[in-house]
Design a protein around this motif. Structure first.
Motif, PDB file in Angstrom:
ATOM      1  N   ILE A  14       0.826  -1.201   0.093  1.00 13.08           N
ATOM      2  CA  ILE A  14      -0.097  -0.028   0.012  1.00 13.08           C
ATOM      3  C   ILE A  14       0.811   1.145   0.034  1.00 13.08           C
ATOM      4  CG2 ILE A  14      -1.663   1.309   1.419  1.00 13.08           C
ATOM      5  CD1 ILE A  14      -2.676  -1.381   2.323  1.00 13.08           C
ATOM      6  N   PRO A  15       0.636   2.264  -0.868  1.00 16.51           N
ATOM      7  CA  PRO A  15       1.530   3.241  -0.923  1.00 16.51           C
ATOM      8  C   PRO A  15       1.280   4.078   0.371  1.00 16.51           C
ATOM      9  CG  PRO A  15      -0.251   3.482  -2.557  1.00 16.51           C
ATOM     10  CD  PRO A  15      -0.413   2.110  -2.034  1.00 16.51           C
ATOM     11  N   SER A  16       2.425   4.925   0.702  1.00 17.78           N
ATOM     12  CA  SER A  16       2.653   6.135   1.761  1.00 17.78           C
ATOM     13  C   SER A  16       3.473   6.888   1.209  1.00 17.78           C
ATOM     14  CB  SER A  16       2.831   5.190   3.044  1.00 17.78           C
ATOM     15  OG  SER A  16       4.171   4.912   2.921  1.00 17.78           O
ATOM     16  N   ARG A  17       3.274   8.126   1.991  1.00 17.85           N
ATOM     17  CA  ARG A  17       4.216   9.343   1.820  1.00 17.85           C
ATOM     18  C   ARG A  17       5.188   9.022   3.070  1.00 17.85           C
ATOM     19  NH1 ARG A  17      -0.810  10.857   0.571  1.00 17.85           N
ATOM     20  NH2 ARG A  17      -1.119  11.783  -1.462  1.00 17.85           N
ATOM     21  N   GLN A  18       6.368   8.311   2.620  1.00 19.40           N
ATOM     22  CA  GLN A  18       7.384   7.866   3.747  1.00 19.40           C
ATOM     23  C   GLN A  18       8.405   9.086   3.897  1.00 19.40           C
ATOM     24  OE1 GLN A  18       8.704   3.802   3.670  1.00 19.40           O
ATOM     25  NE2 GLN A  18      10.830   4.606   3.554  1.00 19.40           N
ATOM     26  N   VAL A  19       8.652   9.635   4.888  1.00 19.67           N
ATOM     27  CA  VAL A  19       9.527  10.461   5.295  1.00 19.67           C
ATOM     28  C   VAL A  19      10.702  10.144   5.763  1.00 19.67           C
ATOM     29  CG1 VAL A  19       7.539  12.362   5.493  1.00 19.67           C
ATOM     30  CG2 VAL A  19       8.181  11.242   7.438  1.00 19.67           C
ATOM     31  N   TYR A  20      10.629   9.007   6.505  1.00 16.39           N
ATOM     32  CA  TYR A  20      12.011   8.590   7.039  1.00 16.39           C
ATOM     33  C   TYR A  20      11.985   6.968   7.333  1.00 16.39           C
ATOM     34  CZ  TYR A  20      15.284   7.670  10.830  1.00 16.39           C
ATOM     35  OH  TYR A  20      16.283   6.961  11.495  1.00 16.39           O
ATOM     36  N   ALA A  21      13.252   6.629   7.135  1.00 17.80           N
ATOM     37  CA  ALA A  21      13.157   4.947   7.256  1.00 17.80           C
ATOM     38  C   ALA A  21      14.668   4.678   7.872  1.00 17.80           C
ATOM     39  CB  ALA A  21      13.092   4.236   5.831  1.00 17.80           C
ATOM     40  N   ASP A  22      14.673   3.617   8.624  1.00 19.34           N
ATOM     41  CA  ASP A  22      15.894   3.127   9.096  1.00 19.34           C
ATOM     42  C   ASP A  22      15.518   1.529   9.149  1.00 19.34           C
ATOM     43  OD1 ASP A  22      14.696   2.754  11.786  1.00 19.34           O
ATOM     44  OD2 ASP A  22      15.560   4.339  12.588  1.00 19.34           O
ATOM     45  N   ASP A  23      16.503   0.968   9.741  1.00 27.72           N
ATOM     46  CA  ASP A  23      16.466  -0.589   9.669  1.00 27.72           C
ATOM     47  C   ASP A  23      15.366  -1.158  10.492  1.00 27.72           C
ATOM     48  OD1 ASP A  23      18.836  -0.698   8.356  1.00 27.72           O
ATOM     49  OD2 ASP A  23      20.025  -1.358  10.064  1.00 27.72           O
ATOM     50  N   THR A  24      14.625  -0.356  11.329  1.00 30.52           N
ATOM     51  CA  THR A  24      13.774  -0.897  12.495  1.00 30.52           C
ATOM     52  C   THR A  24      12.357  -0.280  12.324  1.00 30.52           C
ATOM     53  OG1 THR A  24      14.669   0.289  14.236  1.00 30.52           O
ATOM     54  CG2 THR A  24      15.352  -1.937  13.983  1.00 30.52           C
ATOM     55  N   ALA A  25      12.255   0.989  11.607  1.00 34.21           N
ATOM     56  CA  ALA A  25      11.161   1.613  11.661  1.00 34.21           C
ATOM     57  C   ALA A  25      11.082   2.646  10.418  1.00 34.21           C
ATOM     58  CB  ALA A  25      11.170   2.801  12.947  1.00 34.21           C
ATOM     59  N   ILE A  26       9.805   3.139  10.041  1.00 35.07           N
ATOM     60  CA  ILE A  26       9.656   3.851   9.166  1.00 35.07           C
ATOM     61  C   ILE A  26       8.576   5.143   9.566  1.00 35.07           C
ATOM     62  CG2 ILE A  26       9.888   2.107   7.330  1.00 35.07           C
ATOM     63  CD1 ILE A  26       6.904   2.354   6.958  1.00 35.07           C
ATOM     64  N   ALA A  27       8.582   6.173   8.895  1.00 38.34           N
ATOM     65  CA  ALA A  27       7.758   7.172   9.073  1.00 38.34           C
ATOM     66  C   ALA A  27       6.957   7.796   7.892  1.00 38.34           C
ATOM     67  CB  ALA A  27       8.362   8.462   9.982  1.00 38.34           C
ATOM     68  N   PHE A  28       5.646   7.952   7.924  1.00 36.15           N
ATOM     69  CA  PHE A  28       5.212   8.427   6.852  1.00 36.15           C
ATOM     70  C   PHE A  28       3.799   9.451   7.242  1.00 36.15           C
ATOM     71  CE2 PHE A  28       3.512   4.257   8.298  1.00 36.15           C
ATOM     72  CZ  PHE A  28       2.127   4.499   8.522  1.00 36.15           C
ATOM     73  N   LEU A  29       3.695  10.079   6.056  1.00 37.73           N
ATOM     74  CA  LEU A  29       2.496  11.141   6.617  1.00 37.73           C
ATOM     75  C   LEU A  29       1.204  10.261   6.783  1.00 37.73           C
ATOM     76  CD1 LEU A  29       3.041  13.978   3.797  1.00 37.73           C
ATOM     77  CD2 LEU A  29       3.765  13.774   6.545  1.00 37.73           C
ATOM     78  N   ASP A  30       0.248  11.014   7.648  1.00 32.59           N
ATOM     79  CA  ASP A  30      -0.959  10.450   7.890  1.00 32.59           C
ATOM     80  C   ASP A  30      -1.971  10.690   6.948  1.00 32.59           C
ATOM     81  OD1 ASP A  30      -2.865   9.705  11.003  1.00 32.59           O
ATOM     82  OD2 ASP A  30      -3.758  10.289   9.283  1.00 32.59           O
ATOM     83  N   ILE A  31      -2.705   9.958   6.445  1.00 30.72           N
ATOM     84  CA  ILE A  31      -3.677  10.226   5.213  1.00 30.72           C
ATOM     85  C   ILE A  31      -4.833  11.305   5.662  1.00 30.72           C
ATOM     86  CG2 ILE A  31      -5.333   8.656   5.677  1.00 30.72           C
ATOM     87  CD1 ILE A  31      -5.015   7.470   2.492  1.00 30.72           C
ATOM     88  N   ASN A  32      -4.948  11.505   6.904  1.00 32.23           N
ATOM     89  CA  ASN A  32      -6.023  12.346   7.420  1.00 32.23           C
ATOM     90  C   ASN A  32      -5.493  13.319   8.334  1.00 32.23           C
ATOM     91  OD1 ASN A  32      -8.454  13.307   7.478  1.00 32.23           O
ATOM     92  ND2 ASN A  32      -9.186  11.723   8.835  1.00 32.23           N
ATOM     93  N   PRO A  33      -4.646  14.240   8.291  1.00 37.00           N
ATOM     94  CA  PRO A  33      -3.850  15.151   9.095  1.00 37.00           C
ATOM     95  C   PRO A  33      -4.640  15.880   9.829  1.00 37.00           C
ATOM     96  CG  PRO A  33      -3.448  15.820   7.027  1.00 37.00           C
ATOM     97  CD  PRO A  33      -4.291  14.485   6.787  1.00 37.00           C
ATOM     98  N   TRP A  34      -4.146  16.067  11.133  1.00 37.95           N
ATOM     99  CA  TRP A  34      -4.688  17.090  12.204  1.00 37.95           C
ATOM    100  C   TRP A  34      -4.087  18.169  12.019  1.00 37.95           C
ATOM    101  CZ3 TRP A  34      -3.581  13.587  17.073  1.00 37.95           C
ATOM    102  CH2 TRP A  34      -4.367  12.327  16.965  1.00 37.95           C
ATOM    103  N   HIS A  35      -2.815  18.176  11.707  1.00 33.42           N
ATOM    104  CA  HIS A  35      -2.090  19.577  11.156  1.00 33.42           C
ATOM    105  C   HIS A  35      -1.030  19.178  10.218  1.00 33.42           C
ATOM    106  CE1 HIS A  35      -3.939  22.119  14.371  1.00 33.42           C
ATOM    107  NE2 HIS A  35      -3.594  21.273  15.145  1.00 33.42           N
TER     108      HIS A  35
END
Ligand code: 5GP
Ligand code: ZN
Length: 134
Positions: A14-35
Motif C-alpha cells: 500500500i503506498p505511503s508518503r514515507q518521510v523517514y526510514a531506518d532498519d527498524t522503523a519507518i515514518a510516513f504522512l498520516d492520510i487524514n492529518p490533524w495539522h
C-alpha cells in the motif's frame, strides 16, 4: 501480518508518503492529518500496541527523534505533539503500534478535543490509587 494495514505499508503493498526510514522503523504522512506534516512512526515488525511488546517504543525512538527534527526543520513548525493510542477506548484504530507526530504552528493553535483537559479530576485520589501498596 497479511491483514494489517501498516504491515502492508511497510511491505510497500500500500503506498505511503514515507518521510523517514531506518532498519527498524519507518515514518510516513498520516492520510487524514490533524495539522500540516502529521506523521506516523511505526516499527517495521508487527507489534499491536505499546503494551504488547516491551521494546517496541525503544526500537522506534531514534526514528521518532529524527522525524520530529525533520518536521520542525523542514516545515518550520513552532512545536510538535507526540501521541500514541493503546486500545480502541483510547482511540486506537490501527492495531499496529504507531506514534503520531503532529507539528504545531503558532498561527493555527487550535487543540483537538483529545487534548482538552477534563474538568473535576481529583489529583489526590488519583495519586493515592497510584501509590497504594497491594
Ligand atoms: P490511531 O487512531 O490508530 O491512533 O491512528 C491511525 C491513523 O492512521 C489515523 O490518524 C489515520 O488517519 C491513519 N491512517 C489510516 N489509514 C491510513 C492509510 O492507509 N495511510 C496513511 N498514511 N494513514 C492512514
Ligand atoms: Zn502490522
Amino acid at each position: 501480518m497479511d491483514d494489517c494495514l501498516f504491515c502492508r505499508i511497510v511491505a510497500g503493498e500500500i503506498p505511503s508518503r514515507q518521510v523517514y526510514a531506518d532498519d527498524t522503523a519507518i515514518a510516513f504522512l498520516d492520510i487524514n492529518p490533524w495539522h500540516v506534516g502529521h506523521s506516523l512512526v511505526i516499527p517495521r515488525r508487527h507489534v499491536a500496541d505499546l503494551t504488547s511488546d516491551a521494546t517496541a517504543l525503544t526500537e522506534i525512538a531514534p526514528a521518532i527523534s529524527a522525524t520530529a527534527s525533520l518536521l520542525i526543520d523542514r516545515l518550520g513548525a513552532d512545536g510538535l505533539n507526540l501521541l500514541s493510542s493503546t486500545g480502541a477506548t483510547a482511540g486506537q484504530e490501527v492495531f499496529h503500534f504507531h506514534v503520531h507526530l503532529v507539528p504545531r504552528y503558532a498561527h493555527r493553535p487550535g487543540l483537538r478535543e483529545l487534548m482538552v483537559r477534563e474538568p473535576g479530576i481529583d489529583l489526590d485520589r488519583v495519586y493515592a490509587q497510584l501509590i497504594q501498596q497491594d
